[in-house]
Design a protein around this motif. Structure first.
Motif, PDB file in Angstrom:
ATOM      1  N   CYS A  44      -1.941  67.103  47.176  1.00  0.00           N
ATOM      2  CA  CYS A  44      -1.657  68.544  47.230  1.00  0.00           C
ATOM      3  C   CYS A  44      -0.830  68.979  46.016  1.00  0.00           C
ATOM      4  O   CYS A  44      -1.112  70.004  45.386  1.00  0.00           O
ATOM      5  CB  CYS A  44      -0.911  68.893  48.505  1.00  0.00           C
ATOM      6  N   LEU A  45       0.174  68.195  45.708  1.00  0.00           N
ATOM      7  CA  LEU A  45       1.026  68.534  44.569  1.00  0.00           C
ATOM      8  C   LEU A  45       0.207  68.526  43.281  1.00  0.00           C
ATOM      9  O   LEU A  45       0.308  69.433  42.441  1.00  0.00           O
ATOM     10  CB  LEU A  45       2.172  67.526  44.478  1.00  0.00           C
ATOM     11  N   HIS A  46      -0.639  67.492  43.185  1.00  0.00           N
ATOM     12  CA  HIS A  46      -1.486  67.391  42.003  1.00  0.00           C
ATOM     13  C   HIS A  46      -2.392  68.621  41.870  1.00  0.00           C
ATOM     14  O   HIS A  46      -2.541  69.194  40.788  1.00  0.00           O
ATOM     15  CB  HIS A  46      -2.330  66.121  42.105  1.00  0.00           C
ATOM     16  N   LEU A  47      -2.953  69.045  43.006  1.00  0.00           N
ATOM     17  CA  LEU A  47      -3.838  70.218  42.973  1.00  0.00           C
ATOM     18  C   LEU A  47      -3.063  71.472  42.573  1.00  0.00           C
ATOM     19  O   LEU A  47      -3.570  72.310  41.811  1.00  0.00           O
ATOM     20  CB  LEU A  47      -4.505  70.401  44.327  1.00  0.00           C
ATOM     21  N   SER A  48      -1.834  71.604  43.081  1.00  0.00           N
ATOM     22  CA  SER A  48      -1.022  72.761  42.697  1.00  0.00           C
ATOM     23  C   SER A  48      -0.772  72.767  41.195  1.00  0.00           C
ATOM     24  O   SER A  48      -0.816  73.818  40.551  1.00  0.00           O
ATOM     25  CB  SER A  48       0.315  72.736  43.431  1.00  0.00           C
ATOM     26  N   LEU A  49      -0.515  71.580  40.668  1.00  0.00           N
ATOM     27  CA  LEU A  49      -0.291  71.489  39.228  1.00  0.00           C
ATOM     28  C   LEU A  49      -1.536  71.914  38.465  1.00  0.00           C
ATOM     29  O   LEU A  49      -1.474  72.660  37.494  1.00  0.00           O
ATOM     30  CB  LEU A  49       0.078  70.056  38.842  1.00  0.00           C
ATOM     31  N   GLU A  50      -2.674  71.424  38.944  1.00  0.00           N
ATOM     32  CA  GLU A  50      -3.929  71.774  38.276  1.00  0.00           C
ATOM     33  C   GLU A  50      -4.170  73.281  38.333  1.00  0.00           C
ATOM     34  O   GLU A  50      -4.586  73.886  37.349  1.00  0.00           O
ATOM     35  CB  GLU A  50      -5.093  71.049  38.950  1.00  0.00           C
ATOM     36  N   ILE A  51      -3.876  73.861  39.497  1.00  0.00           N
ATOM     37  CA  ILE A  51      -4.080  75.311  39.642  1.00  0.00           C
ATOM     38  C   ILE A  51      -3.204  76.067  38.655  1.00  0.00           C
ATOM     39  O   ILE A  51      -3.636  77.026  38.027  1.00  0.00           O
ATOM     40  CB  ILE A  51      -3.767  75.753  41.085  1.00  0.00           C
ATOM     41  N   THR A  52      -1.973  75.615  38.513  1.00  0.00           N
ATOM     42  CA  THR A  52      -1.075  76.284  37.575  1.00  0.00           C
ATOM     43  C   THR A  52      -1.634  76.235  36.154  1.00  0.00           C
ATOM     44  O   THR A  52      -1.634  77.237  35.440  1.00  0.00           O
ATOM     45  CB  THR A  52       0.307  75.615  37.604  1.00  0.00           C
ATOM     46  N   THR A  53      -2.115  75.068  35.786  1.00  0.00           N
ATOM     47  CA  THR A  53      -2.707  74.945  34.456  1.00  0.00           C
ATOM     48  C   THR A  53      -3.893  75.884  34.310  1.00  0.00           C
ATOM     49  O   THR A  53      -4.023  76.595  33.307  1.00  0.00           O
ATOM     50  CB  THR A  53      -3.192  73.495  34.229  1.00  0.00           C
ATOM     51  N   LEU A  54      -4.732  75.891  35.329  1.00  0.00           N
ATOM     52  CA  LEU A  54      -5.927  76.736  35.264  1.00  0.00           C
ATOM     53  C   LEU A  54      -5.549  78.209  35.209  1.00  0.00           C
ATOM     54  O   LEU A  54      -6.128  78.975  34.435  1.00  0.00           O
ATOM     55  CB  LEU A  54      -6.825  76.462  36.470  1.00  0.00           C
ATOM     56  N   GLU A  55      -4.573  78.592  36.035  1.00  0.00           N
ATOM     57  CA  GLU A  55      -4.137  79.987  36.034  1.00  0.00           C
ATOM     58  C   GLU A  55      -3.674  80.403  34.645  1.00  0.00           C
ATOM     59  O   GLU A  55      -3.997  81.491  34.171  1.00  0.00           O
ATOM     60  CB  GLU A  55      -2.976  80.170  37.019  1.00  0.00           C
ATOM     61  N   ASP A  56      -2.922  79.514  34.024  1.00  0.00           N
ATOM     62  CA  ASP A  56      -2.407  79.843  32.705  1.00  0.00           C
ATOM     63  C   ASP A  56      -3.540  79.979  31.695  1.00  0.00           C
ATOM     64  O   ASP A  56      -3.544  80.889  30.863  1.00  0.00           O
ATOM     65  CB  ASP A  56      -1.430  78.757  32.259  1.00  0.00           C
ATOM     66  N   ARG A  57      -4.509  79.072  31.813  1.00  0.00           N
ATOM     67  CA  ARG A  57      -5.650  79.171  30.889  1.00  0.00           C
ATOM     68  C   ARG A  57      -6.437  80.448  31.132  1.00  0.00           C
ATOM     69  O   ARG A  57      -6.864  81.109  30.192  1.00  0.00           O
ATOM     70  CB  ARG A  57      -6.564  77.960  31.078  1.00  0.00           C
ATOM     71  N   ILE A  58      -6.623  80.784  32.407  1.00  0.00           N
ATOM     72  CA  ILE A  58      -7.371  81.997  32.731  1.00  0.00           C
ATOM     73  C   ILE A  58      -6.638  83.219  32.185  1.00  0.00           C
ATOM     74  O   ILE A  58      -7.237  84.128  31.618  1.00  0.00           O
ATOM     75  CB  ILE A  58      -7.573  82.110  34.252  1.00  0.00           C
ATOM     76  N   ARG A  59      -5.316  83.203  32.339  1.00  0.00           N
ATOM     77  CA  ARG A  59      -4.544  84.338  31.837  1.00  0.00           C
ATOM     78  C   ARG A  59      -4.689  84.472  30.331  1.00  0.00           C
ATOM     79  O   ARG A  59      -4.874  85.559  29.806  1.00  0.00           O
ATOM     80  CB  ARG A  59      -3.077  84.155  32.203  1.00  0.00           C
ATOM     81  N   ARG A  60      -4.632  83.319  29.653  1.00  0.00           N
ATOM     82  CA  ARG A  60      -4.790  83.370  28.202  1.00  0.00           C
ATOM     83  C   ARG A  60      -6.160  83.900  27.816  1.00  0.00           C
ATOM     84  O   ARG A  60      -6.306  84.689  26.883  1.00  0.00           O
ATOM     85  CB  ARG A  60      -4.608  81.981  27.603  1.00  0.00           C
ATOM     86  N   LEU A  61      -7.165  83.456  28.558  1.00  0.00           N
ATOM     87  CA  LEU A  61      -8.519  83.930  28.282  1.00  0.00           C
ATOM     88  C   LEU A  61      -8.618  85.429  28.507  1.00  0.00           C
ATOM     89  O   LEU A  61      -9.186  86.159  27.689  1.00  0.00           O
ATOM     90  CB  LEU A  61      -9.516  83.205  29.184  1.00  0.00           C
ATOM     91  N   ALA A  62      -8.042  85.874  29.633  1.00  0.00           N
ATOM     92  CA  ALA A  62      -8.066  87.307  29.934  1.00  0.00           C
ATOM     93  C   ALA A  62      -7.404  88.088  28.807  1.00  0.00           C
ATOM     94  O   ALA A  62      -7.900  89.131  28.369  1.00  0.00           O
ATOM     95  CB  ALA A  62      -7.355  87.570  31.254  1.00  0.00           C
ATOM     96  N   GLU A  63      -6.285  87.543  28.333  1.00  0.00           N
ATOM     97  CA  GLU A  63      -5.573  88.170  27.229  1.00  0.00           C
ATOM     98  C   GLU A  63      -6.467  88.267  25.993  1.00  0.00           C
ATOM     99  O   GLU A  63      -6.590  89.322  25.379  1.00  0.00           O
ATOM    100  CB  GLU A  63      -4.365  87.300  26.909  1.00  0.00           C
ATOM    101  N   GLU A  64      -7.094  87.143  25.663  1.00  0.00           N
ATOM    102  CA  GLU A  64      -7.944  87.121  24.470  1.00  0.00           C
ATOM    103  C   GLU A  64      -9.112  88.088  24.614  1.00  0.00           C
ATOM    104  O   GLU A  64      -9.447  88.817  23.685  1.00  0.00           O
ATOM    105  CB  GLU A  64      -8.480  85.705  24.224  1.00  0.00           C
TER     106      GLU A  64
END
Lengths: 168, 250
Positions: A80-100
């Protein structure tokens, strides 16, 4: 030993489905490693149940099943912790993409001041509300186009005139 | 993007961007933008549309603002980060955040911007003697504690660190682009803590807050409590994080 057989079958089915998922490309090999390991441990435990007793005695747990439960819980927590970490990474990437994406869609109609001022000035000043309907195409007020002269007072500044834009 | 940079160096007036995060603000954005335009003809206005479902984007375009359309809602922090990124890429010297709901008086924009003469970040503070902005209960306690901690950090007396009415110079824009947390309250507290710890200077300018033209302020005590806990948590985390080094563009 029918119960042993049952657990071996369960473990094999589990391992098999993990492998199938990896083959189908639905599960990344990176994530599959953990589950393959879990499946293998299950098979070992099903074939040699005594090994659990041995391990329980080793760490001082009286009921071997409790060791199993504790380990299972730890594993699930870790996943579960690992998945939360992955989600955080993905969220950040998605945000960066949205920004771009958003910055790119602003900049596209943006002319570089020196390149084609003759093309951009009229299009910016005769802004048509109808063009703005397309989501991708923006009537960008060309913030950079207002600056090239270096004369702030003399700028035509088409987008900054509040009275000019609403009138069709 | 070195073209805009060269331009701003040629002209004396600093290139200024007003960043306005907007999420479903169709009721107010047109009047806010119109009022801004009537006061600040020299400044570019960038509306960061935070995934609005209403006509915010169309209204902002019609009003002649630069529209940065985020594909979905990222929250104020995400919108502001995007706005600062735009400011950085287009070589703006100064950027100021202004709310879309008309809370921030356009007349105060130059006041807040003037604070940048002394510091990298200038905050338009709501409690600093001016105006009748009051807050009670847990929200108030949170604001007091946050202000106290940040005053200690920055060696400047700050009374309202959660104000969204804040201006940034080039260094601060750069810092925000490097570190601007998009989480809850990250846009106000976390980013400020990080900026201060990275060696940026902060000042505050007293401003008057006006009533919102649309929407209602939340007076729910439970929400206020949640706000208190989350803001303190956010502050504690920010205080323990490693500071990002920012180079001074003197």
């Amino acid at each position: 030993m029918p119960s042993m057989l049952l657990f071996i079958i369960i473990a094999i089915v589990f391992l098999g489905s993990v492998l199938m998922l990896v083959r189908a490309g639905k599960l990344k090999e990176r994530h599959a490693g953990l589950w393959l390991f879990v499946g293998l441990v299950c098979i070992v435990l099903a074939i040699f149940p005594q090994s659990l007793n041995f391990a329980a005695r080793l760490v001082g747990i009286e009921v071997p099943a409790n060791l199993l439960f504790a380990l299972t819980l730890l594993l699930v927590l870790g996943v579960c912790l690992h998945l939360s970490l992955e989600i955080t990474t993905l969220e950040d990437r998605i945000r960066r993409l949205a920004e771009e994406v958003s910055l790119a869609s602003v900049e596209r109609p943006d002319p570089t001041p020196t390149d084609q001022p003759s093309v951009t000035r009229p299009s910016a000043s005769t802004e048509q509300p109808g063009v703005t309907d397309q989501p991708g195409q923006l009537v960008d007020p060309t913030p950079m186009a207002t600056d090239p002269d270096g004369t702030p007072g003399m700028k035509p500044a088409p987008h900054q005139d509040p009275s000019a834009t609403p009138a069709p | 993007m070195d073209d805009p940079l060269a331009i701003s160096q040629r002209t004396n007036a600093p290139k200024t961007l007003i960043i306005m995060p907007a999420w479903n603000e169709e009721e107010v954005i047109a009047s806010t933008l119109a009022e801004l335009k009537s006061h600040h003809l020299r400044y570019d206005i960038a509306v960061v549309d935070d995934g609005s479902l209403d006509s915010t984007v169309e209204l902002a375009r019609q009003a002649g603002a630069i529209v940065i359309p985020l594909p979905f809602n990222l929250g104020v922090g995400g919108a502001m980060r995007c706005g600062y990124e735009y400011a950085r890429r287009h070589g703006y010297d100064r950027a100021i955040q202004v709310d879309a709901d008309g809370q921030h008086d356009p007349q105060d924009i130059d006041l807040v911007l003037a604070g940048l003469d002394q510091a990298d970040i200038s905050i338009g503070a709501r409690f600093a003697q001016k105006g009748a902005y009051t807050v009670h209960g847990p929200r108030r306690w949170a604001m007091v504690v946050l202000a106290w901690v940040l005053s200690r950090l920055s060696h400047v007396r700050l009374t309202d660190v959660t104000s969204g009415f804040r201006a940034a110079n080039r260094t601060a824009i750069e810092q925000y682009c490097r570190y601007y947390p998009v989480e809850y309250l990250g846009d106000t507290i976390d980013s400020l803590v990080m900026a201060v710890r990275s060696g940026l200077t902060v000042t505050q300018v007293p401003v008057e807050m006006r009533a919102r033209q649309g929407g209602a302020p939340s007076n729910n005590p439970f929400k206020a409590m949640v706000y208190l806990v989350r803001s303190l948590f956010s502050l504690a985390i920010a205080l323990t994080q490693r500071a990002t080094s920012v180079r001074r563009s003197s």
